[in-house]
Design an enzyme around this catalytic site. Structure first.
Site, PDB file in Angstrom:
ATOM      1  N   VAL A  10       0.824  -1.296   0.033  1.00  0.00           N
ATOM      2  CA  VAL A  10      -0.163   0.032  -0.024  1.00  0.00           C
ATOM      3  C   VAL A  10       0.683   1.257  -0.066  1.00  0.00           C
ATOM      4  CG1 VAL A  10      -1.769  -1.048   1.116  1.00  0.00           C
ATOM      5  CG2 VAL A  10      -0.235   0.137   2.508  1.00  0.00           C
ATOM      6  N   SER A  11       0.346   2.302  -0.835  1.00  0.00           N
ATOM      7  CA  SER A  11       1.091   3.707  -0.418  1.00  0.00           C
ATOM      8  C   SER A  11       0.188   4.077   0.463  1.00  0.00           C
ATOM      9  CB  SER A  11       1.257   4.401  -1.958  1.00  0.00           C
ATOM     10  OG  SER A  11      -0.146   4.696  -2.069  1.00  0.00           O
ATOM     11  N   THR A  12       0.716   5.248   0.997  1.00  0.00           N
ATOM     12  CA  THR A  12      -0.338   5.747   2.345  1.00  0.00           C
ATOM     13  C   THR A  12      -1.386   6.531   1.530  1.00  0.00           C
ATOM     14  OG1 THR A  12       1.268   7.669   2.145  1.00  0.00           O
ATOM     15  CG2 THR A  12       1.761   6.419   3.773  1.00  0.00           C
ATOM     16  N   THR A  13      -1.379   6.976   0.233  1.00  0.00           N
ATOM     17  CA  THR A  13      -2.546   7.542  -0.555  1.00  0.00           C
ATOM     18  C   THR A  13      -3.752   6.394  -0.722  1.00  0.00           C
ATOM     19  OG1 THR A  13      -1.036   9.397  -1.462  1.00  0.00           O
ATOM     20  CG2 THR A  13      -3.044   9.081  -2.697  1.00  0.00           C
ATOM     21  N   GLN A  15      -4.032   3.637   0.703  1.00  0.00           N
ATOM     22  CA  GLN A  15      -4.596   3.252   1.776  1.00  0.00           C
ATOM     23  C   GLN A  15      -5.626   3.980   2.542  1.00  0.00           C
ATOM     24  OE1 GLN A  15      -1.865   2.010   4.849  1.00  0.00           O
ATOM     25  NE2 GLN A  15      -3.215   0.953   6.030  1.00  0.00           N
TER      26      GLN A  15
END
Length: 154
Positions: A10-13, A15
């Site tokens: 996952v990228s924080t965006t 997620q």
């Protein structure tokens, strides 16, 4: 009995915006393996990493461990990579050359057939397109924040 490597990214965006949390992916992938009575060799997780390249610790470890499993399982193709070149490199040059099948939980792929390999190529183009759209939207958002006198962020 088939040995499976689960890969989660996952990228924080993503997620935050799309709900692809690590625990959600992990639960679904483990349940998929249990339903097929597959043995999970290892779970590789890259939290907070972009799919724009393969300079991620868990994907590098998965590549190094490729002889230890028969299948690489992901939740969705773009979890593996958002680069068409990297996706095809991983699947064709790493996995298939080591007799490792690639399975996406949400998309039906069979990498043992020419049509299945072609489908991955086509979908990897769309994963790359989405990455470029995310980058463009982020850039526009930063400009708009700066124009309004707000801190534009990273």
């Amino acid at each position: 009995m088939r040995r499976v490597a689960i890969y989660i990214r996952v990228s924080t965006t993503e997620q935050a915006e799309e709900g692809f949390s690590v625990p959600a992916q992990k639960e679904k992938l483990i349940n998929y393996c249990k339903a097929r009575e597959w043995i999970i060799s290892d779970i590789y997780i890259d939290p907070g990493y972009s799919g724009s390249n393969i300079k991620r610790p868990a994907i590098q470890k998965l590549i190094a461990d490729v002889k230890n499993f028969d299948i690489v399982l992901v939740y969705r193709l773009d979890r593996l990579s958002r680069s068409q070149k990297d996706t095809l490199h991983l699947i064709e040059d790493i996995f298939l050359k080591n007799s490792v099948d690639f399975i996406s939980l949400t998309e039906s792929f069979d990498t043992s057939t020419p049509f299945g390999r072609a489908s991955i190529g086509i979908l990897s183009v769309f994963a790359q397109l989405e990455r470029e759209n995310i980058k463009e939207r982020s850039k526009m958002g930063k400009k708009e924040r700066a124009k309004n006198g707000l801190f534009p962020g990273k």
